[in-house]
Design an enzyme around this catalytic site. Sequence first.
Site, PDB file in Angstrom:
ATOM      1  N   LYS A   1       0.828  -1.206   0.000  1.00  0.00           N
ATOM      2  CA  LYS A   1       0.000   0.000   0.000  1.00  0.00           C
ATOM      3  C   LYS A   1       0.860   1.253   0.000  1.00  0.00           C
ATOM      4  O   LYS A   1       0.609   2.206  -0.737  1.00  0.00           O
ATOM      5  CB  LYS A   1      -0.934  -0.018   1.209  1.00  0.00           C
ATOM      6  CG  LYS A   1      -1.952   1.107   1.223  1.00  0.00           C
ATOM      7  CD  LYS A   1      -2.996   0.901   2.311  1.00  0.00           C
ATOM      8  CE  LYS A   1      -4.088   1.946   2.218  1.00  0.00           C
ATOM      9  NZ  LYS A   1      -5.171   1.727   3.214  1.00  0.00           N
TER      10      LYS A   1
ATOM     11  N   GLU B   1       9.518  -5.855   4.627  1.00  0.00           N
ATOM     12  CA  GLU B   1       9.616  -7.246   4.188  1.00  0.00           C
ATOM     13  C   GLU B   1       9.390  -7.344   2.679  1.00  0.00           C
ATOM     14  O   GLU B   1      10.124  -8.034   1.962  1.00  0.00           O
ATOM     15  CB  GLU B   1       8.583  -8.114   4.915  1.00  0.00           C
ATOM     16  CG  GLU B   1       8.733  -8.138   6.429  1.00  0.00           C
ATOM     17  CD  GLU B   1       7.818  -7.138   7.121  1.00  0.00           C
ATOM     18  OE1 GLU B   1       7.448  -7.390   8.276  1.00  0.00           O
ATOM     19  OE2 GLU B   1       7.471  -6.104   6.491  1.00  0.00           O
TER      20      GLU B   1
ATOM     21  N   GLY C   1      -5.645  -3.190   3.840  1.00  0.00           N
ATOM     22  CA  GLY C   1      -4.913  -4.327   3.295  1.00  0.00           C
ATOM     23  C   GLY C   1      -5.682  -5.622   3.308  1.00  0.00           C
ATOM     24  O   GLY C   1      -5.724  -6.349   2.310  1.00  0.00           O
ATOM     25  N   ARG C   2      -6.316  -5.948   4.427  1.00  0.00           N
ATOM     26  CA  ARG C   2      -7.013  -7.226   4.525  1.00  0.00           C
ATOM     27  C   ARG C   2      -8.352  -7.219   3.791  1.00  0.00           C
ATOM     28  O   ARG C   2      -9.039  -8.243   3.740  1.00  0.00           O
ATOM     29  CB  ARG C   2      -7.189  -7.620   5.990  1.00  0.00           C
ATOM     30  CG  ARG C   2      -7.924  -6.611   6.847  1.00  0.00           C
ATOM     31  CD  ARG C   2      -7.739  -6.943   8.334  1.00  0.00           C
ATOM     32  NE  ARG C   2      -8.322  -5.946   9.205  1.00  0.00           N
ATOM     33  CZ  ARG C   2      -7.737  -4.800   9.549  1.00  0.00           C
ATOM     34  NH1 ARG C   2      -6.543  -4.499   9.036  1.00  0.00           N
ATOM     35  NH2 ARG C   2      -8.320  -3.949  10.369  1.00  0.00           N
TER      36      ARG C   2
ATOM     37  N   GLU D   1      -7.028  -9.331  13.215  1.00  0.00           N
ATOM     38  CA  GLU D   1      -6.455  -8.007  13.012  1.00  0.00           C
ATOM     39  C   GLU D   1      -7.554  -6.950  13.027  1.00  0.00           C
ATOM     40  O   GLU D   1      -7.325  -5.816  13.443  1.00  0.00           O
ATOM     41  CB  GLU D   1      -5.677  -7.950  11.699  1.00  0.00           C
ATOM     42  CG  GLU D   1      -4.847  -6.680  11.551  1.00  0.00           C
ATOM     43  CD  GLU D   1      -3.815  -6.758  10.442  1.00  0.00           C
ATOM     44  OE1 GLU D   1      -2.747  -7.354  10.679  1.00  0.00           O
ATOM     45  OE2 GLU D   1      -4.088  -6.259   9.345  1.00  0.00           O
TER      46      GLU D   1
ATOM     47  N   HIS E   1      -7.929 -36.252  12.466  1.00  0.00           N
ATOM     48  CA  HIS E   1      -6.914 -37.124  13.057  1.00  0.00           C
ATOM     49  C   HIS E   1      -5.858 -36.318  13.802  1.00  0.00           C
ATOM     50  O   HIS E   1      -4.776 -36.826  14.086  1.00  0.00           O
ATOM     51  CB  HIS E   1      -6.270 -37.971  11.958  1.00  0.00           C
ATOM     52  CG  HIS E   1      -7.236 -38.885  11.287  1.00  0.00           C
ATOM     53  ND1 HIS E   1      -7.469 -40.177  11.721  1.00  0.00           N
ATOM     54  CD2 HIS E   1      -8.071 -38.692  10.239  1.00  0.00           C
ATOM     55  CE1 HIS E   1      -8.387 -40.739  10.966  1.00  0.00           C
ATOM     56  NE2 HIS E   1      -8.771 -39.857  10.050  1.00  0.00           N
TER      57      HIS E   1
ATOM     58  N   LYS F   1       7.228  -3.859  14.712  1.00  0.00           N
ATOM     59  CA  LYS F   1       7.987  -3.295  13.595  1.00  0.00           C
ATOM     60  C   LYS F   1       8.861  -2.139  14.060  1.00  0.00           C
ATOM     61  O   LYS F   1      10.010  -1.987  13.632  1.00  0.00           O
ATOM     62  CB  LYS F   1       7.027  -2.803  12.505  1.00  0.00           C
ATOM     63  CG  LYS F   1       6.287  -3.897  11.757  1.00  0.00           C
ATOM     64  CD  LYS F   1       5.432  -3.268  10.673  1.00  0.00           C
ATOM     65  CE  LYS F   1       4.690  -4.301   9.869  1.00  0.00           C
ATOM     66  NZ  LYS F   1       3.871  -3.675   8.801  1.00  0.00           N
TER      67      LYS F   1
END
Length: 502
Positions: A190, A196, A249-250, A335, A365, A475
Amino acid sequence: MTRDEAWKALALHPDPTLAELFAEDPQRVEKLSSRIELGETGIRFDWSKTHLTDELLADFEALAEAADFDEMRRRLFAGEVVNPTENRAAEHSALRGVGREASVEEAEALRQRMMLLVNAIHDGALGEVKHLIHVGIGGSALGPALAVDALGRDDPLVDVHVVSNVDGVALEEAFEACDPRTTLIAVASKTFTTIETMTNARSALKWLADNGVDDPTGRVIALTASPEKAVEWGVDETRILPFSESVGGRYSLWSSIGFPVALGIGWEGFEQMLDGAARIDQHFRDVDGRDNLPLRAAFSDLYYLRLRGCQTRAVFAYDERLRLLPGYLQQLEMESNGKRVTVDGEPSGPTAPITWGGVGTDAQHAVFQLLHQGTHLVPIDFIASIEPGDMLDAAHHHILLTNCFAQGAALMAGQSSDDPHRSYPGNRPSATILVDDLDPETFGALIAFHEHRVFAAAVMLDINPFDQFGVELGKAIAKKIEGGGERFDPSTEALLKEAGVG
């Protein structure tokens, strides 16, 4: 009625078992199961195996009224401020054609720009393109990775690899699968400053250069709300796909962040994904009370969170194509609603359970022992498709679906035994979302349903689901370590010394 009064009324309800609820009301399945039609397919939402009752639903409707849900929903679709801490709108629905007219028009223009680039790439304008390495993190990666994995398995137009982790192992794995001569790099950020993502992007360019690509930056597509930063970084303006600052973002899969999806499955499939989401937008905007399916799901979520003290919620996709869905929902839900104060800054009480899950039948399982016989009460969502995603013997899908439905039945019914080790208490809630087929339209609808479910819960909890300041603290400390000159706690100092970093 005030919000506090509504919560007090909800707390007075009795606690019958699920078996008792079904015995008392022969119409229970009809009341708590609904279907949304989507073009040629549809989705069934069954909340009858939860503890919701007519009386609980009426009091939750009163809570929604006390929380001014209708007004907050109006603001969301009108493009008004619903993120007060950052003074922003949240206009992801406008990307799907449902929202403020000016925002819908802007989104359409940006979408046309992306369509032209996607079609040009498919037509060979950038040479032969067989692979795309998409680098991003958080919402810039989780949504594309889920959509590509779910929808792009059968003869994709372009082989897409989504890389989010700054751990070089992740990027090297993508390099191994791609030919640099036929690979594009999508950089999704964005701000176009995410450390990263930009670290991975620089390494991807070096990989191209080291393998004989003459103009590595010319192989980059930038997906960003800060196009000027992408230009400064060296990306050609014609290969920058912007999106609006009002898209978080999400919630950004529907914007240019969805470029790898469109490139992988084709523009028609991407548009169908938007159409499915828009159908849910219209339902959420136009339907009131308990018949509003994301709102009904939020009622159930808040019942278990606030009235039954459930600290977790599990999601199990009985479909390999949705194996990444639990991870996607973790970010969307935790978030968004992982907060500790109301919009006014007052203590909020519990706001979001821990979202977790897995894929059936593998999870049976692994974790279902605790769900059936453990001491935790965990509300569960089962998600499945009537049509299989494979061409093998029909026995595969038959076994998959029977196991999915059997788990919900077993969790509810339990089984008594004189041997305490073989006794199952039952009365454990679940909901089932059953799609006719997992195509782009139903996938889009499924994701939009969860977006609105999160928003509805946030409104009733009086919290802001659109900021995420908690993400920033770690961060900021990482930047301080990189900068040097600061001291930290003794444990952190010892770790830094041992690892030789900082």
